[in-house]
Design an enzyme around this catalytic site. Structure first.
Site: not given
Length: 540
Positions: A77, A127, A353, A357, A395
């Site tokens: 992710d 996501s 991910d 972030h 992504h």
């Protein structure tokens, strides 16, 4: 002025030319402790390596057209190409190498393509919409899982009639065992698209749903995990709190209120699941010791919920109580592979991910390295002859590294130069936006005054945001095994499950298999005349 530095087993000779505000630094790599310097000076070294790579590439002309008994999808992710490259360097440096020449397990896959990640209503995706694409074969709106683009986020009444099914369901209906392994909540965006149909990815339990949606008959995602496909063979990850009645104390953190159960309907989904499989070799575990003490030969169904929410970052994981992603994958495959019809396994390195972030590159990259270990473990437990394995990302992120760093520079280190604008150092890793943006007395923070190699250091960002954002560029798709060559060039992300289904003869792609020799028969669907004229074979 000439300056000599010893850094990461390298001797650097820096020539500094000009005034302090116009410094030009020329770095020269000397013959210090770098183990490959001498052979890398010889053209034969590079030519021999390239020729061997060429010979290996020529063998790929013998395409693997077997039927895929097993399917494994590793989903990093947020694992964009810069993250893959940085993780490669980190993996090498953790093993005492300079890092750049290291191979990730996914690097060894013979076929690589690119996937376009946009959602139907978003240039830069989320996501949930992407998970619907690479699991259900249909592009969708951001924030929605398991529904087509006709569904509108958070509008419950747009759900019915717009549900789409996933490759996990296709595999289950074909008689295969199926599993989900994740480092996030098992009802988070990525895994939920495998079994749920929800117009809002945040409807983890009924506690997070608006009254209107509940009245409209929409189900929370945790409930759908156990009701939509009731016989998912293996489920491993976090998300315990969403399975228990509101205010039920957590088994691991009984005194922490935020970890208590959230369900307003009073249901204990774990107990319901346990009751259903108690006579079918079903087991529920919530810690590493319980997981690893199981005899996989005596387990047909396994539910493991190791944290109230997401699992901890691998760098912060309690190795005595929380299993690693590799350990979870190991147990999952041992259980799933008992099925003579094969299996489908979704594995998510979900906290790559989260690290990005939060601007915590060190956490993100260590998560990526751990996922690569899990890929290696899966490779040892399966055969490329009958197992199609794909590694990709949903992504990217606005993460990158640069600054003309020298060979072997620690991936978390400083660039070998000062900014020619504010005369301050900067780390090689940097974010386009995020929480790392910081001014001290109105100017950019001097990173040399802080511990920029701390596990939770937030790398500097160009634009201040409380949470860093996704990136919109294409992501890599690594493939090996039966019909892996169908992943080539640049494709829409929703193409991925169609390839997997075709290789395994499931879902929409059952009729083209089997030929007498057990391979997946890629029979043309054009008329015989057209086939003779064009020699073209199309996928069914």
């Amino acid at each position: 002025m000439d300056v000599y530095l010893l850094h990461n087993n390298f001797c650097h000779h820096i020539f500094r030319i000009g005034e302090p505000n116009q410094i030009c630094e020329i770095w020269i790599l000397n013959n210090c402790l770098f183990p490959y310097t001498e052979q890398e000076k010889d053209p034969k070294y590079w030519n021999t390596w390239a020729q061997q790579t060429l010979k290996n590439a020529l063998t790929l002309q013998n395409l693997n057209k077997n039927k895929a008994k097993n399917l494994i999808l590793f989903l990093g992710d947020g694992m964009g190409v810069p993250t893959v490259t940085a993780a490669r360097i980190l993996k090498g440096q953790l093993n005492g190498q300079s890092g750049e020449e290291t191979q990730l397990e996914m690097d060894k896959f013979p076929f690589v393509s690119l996937a376009k990640t946009y959602n139907t209503n978003a240039q830069v995706p989320d996501s949930a919409g992407t998970a619907t694409a690479y699991l259900c074969g249909v592009k969708a709106n951001e924030g929605t899982v398991g529904v087509s683009a006709a569904a509108v986020r958070s509008q419950c009444n747009s759900t019915q009639g717009n549900e789409v099914t996933s490759i996990l369901r296709w595999a289950k209906e074909a008689g295969k065992s199926v599993g989900i392994v994740t480092t996030t909540r098992v009802n988070h965006a990525t895994p939920s698209a495998a079994y749920a149909h929800s117009v809002d990815r945040d409807w983890y339990s009924d506690n997070e749903m608006p009254a209107e949606a509940l009245k409209g008959g929409c189900k929370d995602i945790a409930r759908q995990l156990f009701e939509n496909i009731p016989n998912i063979d293996v489920i491993l990850g976090g998300g315990r709190k969403y399975m228990f009645p509101k205010n039920t104390s957590d088994v691991e953190y009984p005194d922490v209120l935020k970890h208590s159960g959230t369900r307003n309907d009073g249901r204990n989904l774990v107990q319901e699941w346990t009751d259903r499989v108690k006579d079918k070799k079903g087991h529920y575990v919530w810690n590493k010791k319980q997981l690893l003490s199981l005899n996989p030969n005596s387990v047909d169904y396994l539910l493991g919920l190791f944290e109230p929410m997401d699992l901890p970052y691998d760098l912060e994981r309690n190795s005595n109580t929380d299993p690693s992603l590799t350990e979870m994958v190991d147990v999952a495959i041992k259980i799933l592979k008992k099925n003579p019809s094969g299996f489908y396994l979704l594995v998510e390195g979900g906290r790559i991910d989260h690290g990005h972030h939060e601007g915590k590159a060190k956490q993100a990259l260590h998560e990526a390295v751990e996922m690569d270990r899990a890929i290696g473990r899966a490779d040892l437990m399966t055969s490329v002859h009958d197992t199609l394995t794909i590694v990709t990302a949903d992504h990217s992120h606005v993460f990158n590294f640069g600054g003309y760093t020298v060979r072997g520079n620690t991936i978390f280190g400083l660039a070998p130069m000062l900014s020619d604008i504010d005369q301050k150092p900067f780390t090689s890793i940097i974010y386009g936006n995020g929480p790392g943006y910081k001014l001290v007395n109105g100017v950019r923070e001097n990173v040399s005054t802080i511990d920029y190699q701390d596990n939770n250091y937030q790398a500097q960002a160009a634009v201040p945001l409380s949470m860093e954002t996704h990136g919109g560029e294409d992501v890599a798709v690594f493939a090996k095994g039966p019909l892996a060559h169908l992943l080539h060039g640049v494709h829409e992300q929703n193409y991925i499950p169609h390839v997997m289904a075709y290789a395994a003869c499931i879902g929409q792609n059952r009729e083209h298999c089997m030929s007498s020799n057990g391979s997946a028969d890629l029979r043309p669907v054009l008329s015989s005349i057209a086939a003779l004229l064009t020699f073209t074979r199309l996928l069914c």
